[in-house]
Motif scaffolding. Structure first.
Motif, short mmCIF file in Angstrom:
data_model
loop_
_atom_site.label_atom_id
_atom_site.label_comp_id
_atom_site.label_asym_id
_atom_site.label_seq_id
_atom_site.Cartn_x
_atom_site.Cartn_y
_atom_site.Cartn_z
N HIS A 1 0.83 -1.20 0.00
CA HIS A 1 0.00 0.00 0.00
C HIS A 1 0.87 1.25 0.00
O HIS A 1 0.61 2.21 -0.75
CB HIS A 1 -0.93 0.01 1.22
N THR B 1 1.02 3.94 -3.11
CA THR B 1 0.59 5.32 -2.85
C THR B 1 1.70 6.32 -3.16
O THR B 1 1.51 7.30 -3.89
CB THR B 1 0.14 5.48 -1.39
N GLN C 1 1.91 8.84 -6.57
CA GLN C 1 1.80 10.28 -6.38
C GLN C 1 3.01 11.02 -6.94
O GLN C 1 2.87 12.08 -7.56
CB GLN C 1 1.61 10.61 -4.89
N TYR D 1 -1.43 15.82 -8.06
CA TYR D 1 -1.14 14.81 -7.05
C TYR D 1 -1.88 15.15 -5.77
O TYR D 1 -2.29 16.30 -5.55
CB TYR D 1 0.37 14.69 -6.79
N ASP D 2 -2.06 14.16 -4.91
CA ASP D 2 -2.86 14.29 -3.70
C ASP D 2 -1.94 14.15 -2.48
O ASP D 2 -1.58 13.05 -2.09
CB ASP D 2 -3.95 13.22 -3.69
N HIS E 1 -2.61 14.77 0.65
CA HIS E 1 -3.30 14.13 1.78
C HIS E 1 -3.21 12.61 1.65
O HIS E 1 -2.91 11.92 2.63
CB HIS E 1 -4.76 14.57 1.83
N LYS E 2 -3.43 12.12 0.47
CA LYS E 2 -3.33 10.68 0.24
C LYS E 2 -1.90 10.20 0.45
O LYS E 2 -1.65 9.15 1.05
CB LYS E 2 -3.80 10.35 -1.17
N SER F 1 -1.06 10.20 4.18
CA SER F 1 -1.84 9.25 4.97
C SER F 1 -1.32 7.82 4.85
O SER F 1 -1.69 6.95 5.64
CB SER F 1 -3.31 9.30 4.54
N ALA F 2 -0.46 7.57 3.86
CA ALA F 2 0.08 6.22 3.70
C ALA F 2 0.98 5.83 4.86
O ALA F 2 1.12 4.66 5.20
CB ALA F 2 0.85 6.12 2.38
N ASN G 1 -5.12 4.75 6.98
CA ASN G 1 -5.95 4.61 5.78
C ASN G 1 -5.38 3.59 4.79
O ASN G 1 -5.25 3.85 3.60
CB ASN G 1 -6.11 5.97 5.08
#
Length: 544
Positions: A253, A257, A261, A271-272, A274-275, A278-279, A313
């Motif tokens: 994961h 992620t 990104q 790109y995100d 926050h994502k 959060s990894a 997450n």
């Protein structure tokens, strides 16, 4: 503007992560075997799996770099070079190496092998680039604590030599200068230089500043992770050749992620963040070194509270698209075959030698006492490990007193008068090294455990057991000194030219007492007369 984007380099610990990294957009991957990898606690690949993983990368147009970036001893070199030969012949794109002895040997006897200098080699200056270039390195992974300005200057210089530059853009950071930490080795008996870091820097400490101890412990050495995703356009303009993601201990994961990104950022897409963040969350992200902003607030880069949930997450992640990878054997790159032969030195009988005493002092009072007894005084080195190596070939190399023939191009040159053996060597390993130049080792004193980057603390740090680690300048020292006066007869069998007494917090009386004990041992005093009971302090035997 550079004509091409920098390479996106992803970490992988096993085949599942390898497939995910490729699917997520990595241009290259790096991974290690069961030995010689600086992430020894990762799953890693068996010898057969290494060869299959290299073939898998080649079939999918991704470059495989093999991490063999621990320090080695003489007894391991035959296995090391066998693995280098096997992965090179299987078409590995490069070998990542920390040990300068390994670099020198490969440059001389197997120049076909592409060598990348590990970040653990601690390259921070143009002189470092000259040195590593002279050792045959085709790419250099810079130390993580450099600013954008330094990276740009070094990259420009390196390209003039035909050397590529790689930097870390995301992942874990160390409070230590790159490659200059012995903390795990000496308080946890797990060497970072051998791939077994126990991360004591992530533990709780109190700080004693101006002789006042904090009431509450916190993670004073726990650094926030690095993230340079907002600075990708700047890195592209700087011409950095490879952008490296840290994380060979991380799972699928995280790999998916982070790689996806950064792939988006490199391709100029949205790109995100926050994502991305959060990894994994160790307590925040920072770009302070890159921005050269730590001088304003050195504490900003530390996540002083220990995170409760590092992985956030996670969600579900399955390898649904594995079969969609295109395997085209016709596109594989093949290396020229190389046969590496290494003949280790013959075992030799230990030669007794009564080494002279030298004193390393940090105060005038310590130096005066040493001079009173006619002992040579040296000052502490500016770095913890000037040459990261533990084996014979490097010593032969250093004896040559030049990293390259001096000439019009002004190559780097180093003159070596003496070599202090790594404190991570035990007495048997020390005795294995043939003495080709004057050699000493530390037989008394607090070992420097960590070379702190722009140290924000004063006086000392205190761990959860109450052990106190003094800080002098930018060095964090062990809580107890090595003491070996009562083992002097054993010291004599190693074949040292000199034995080093390292003084740090000792006052003049304490320094004089230590000198007298060691001089008595040197003059033949029985062990009972210079025993640890006579010494009367808590002590360590180091790795002896």
């Amino acid at each position: 503007m550079p004509s091409k984007l920098p390479e996106l380099l992803a970490p992988v610990k096993d085949f599942s992560c390898l497939k995910v990294a490729i699917l997520s957009g990595a241009d290259a991957v790096y991974f290690g075997g069961k030995r010689f990898s600086a992430r020894a606690r990762a799953t890693n690949f068996s010898d057969d799996e290494l060869l299959r993983a290299i073939d898998y990368c080649q079939s999918n147009g991704v470059k495989p770099y093999i991490a063999m970036n621990t320090l080695m001893t003489d007894r391991e070199l035959t296995d090391f070079f066998t693995q280098v030969q096997n992965v090179h012949n299987a078409a590995a794109a490069a070998i990542i190496v920390q040990d300068i002895g390994a670099m020198q040997f490969l440059h001389k006897y197997a120049p076909q092998v592409v060598v990348h200098a590990s970040t653990q080699a601690g390259a921070k200056t143009i002189d470092d680039i000259k040195t590593l270039h002279a050792l045959g390195c085709k790419r250099i992974v810079l130390a993580r604590e450099l600013s954008a300005k330094s990276i740009a200057e070094i990259t420009n210089f390196a390209h003039g030599l035909g050397v590529e530059i790689e930097i870390f853009i995301h992942g874990a950071m160390c409070a230590s200068v790159s490659g200059e930490c012995l903390m795990s080795s000496f308080i946890g008996d797990r060497s970072a230089n051998r791939g077994m870091c126990a991360q004591p820097c992530r533990m709780l400490y109190k700080c004693r500043d101006d002789a006042v101890e904090q009431d509450k412990a916190s993670c004073l050495l726990n650094m926030k992770d690095l993230s340079l995703i907002d600075y990708i356009p700047q890195l592209i303009n700087m011409g950095v050749d490879s952008l490296k993601i840290e994380g060979r201990m991380k799972g699928e994961h995280y790999i998916h992620t982070v790689v996806s990104q950064y792939r988006a950022a490199l391709d100029g897409k949205i790109y995100d963040k926050h994502k991305l963040y959060s990894a994994f969350d160790r307590g925040g992200y920072s770009a302070d070194y890159f921005l050269d902003s730590i001088k304003n607030d050195k504490h900003n880069r530390f996540a002083t509270s220990k995170p409760k949930n590092q992985f956030a997450n996670q969600g579900n992640f399955e390898l649904d698209n594995n079969d969609r990878l295109i395997e085209n054997a016709g596109n594989k790159q093949k290396n020229d075959e190389v046969k590496i032969e290494y003949y280790p030195p013959k075992k030799r009988k230990a030669k007794s030698n009564n080494p002279q005493l030298i004193v390393q002092a940090v105060t005038k009072e310590q130096a005066k006492i040493a001079s009173k007894y006619g002992l040579q005084v040296v000052t502490p080195p500016k770095t913890l490990n000037i040459f990261n190596t533990q084996w014979l070939m490097a010593q032969k190399y250093l004896q040559q007193s030049g990293l390259a023939k001096t000439g019009d191009e002004g190559e780097s040159r180093v003159d070596i008068n003496t070599i202090t053996l790594s404190p991570e060597l035990n007495s048997s390993q020390m005795a294995d090294i043939i003495k080709v130049v004057p050699v000493d080792c530390i037989v008394y004193g607090r070992l420097p455990l960590m070379h702190l980057v722009d140290n924000p603390y004063q006086n000392s740090l205190i761990d959860r057991t109450g052990a106190e680690f003094p800080i002098i300048g930018d060095f964090l020292y062990n809580s107890v000194p090595i003491y070996m006066a009562d083992k002097w007869r054993d010291i004599c069998t190693i074949g040292l030219t000199a034995a080093r007494l390292v003084f740090t917090t000792e006052n003049a009386d304490e320094a004089e007492r230590v000198i007298k004990l060691y001089m008595a041992a040197q003059n033949g005093a029985p062990p009972d007369d210079v025993s640890v009971k006579v010494f009367g302090k808590k002590f360590s035997r180091g790795k002896f």
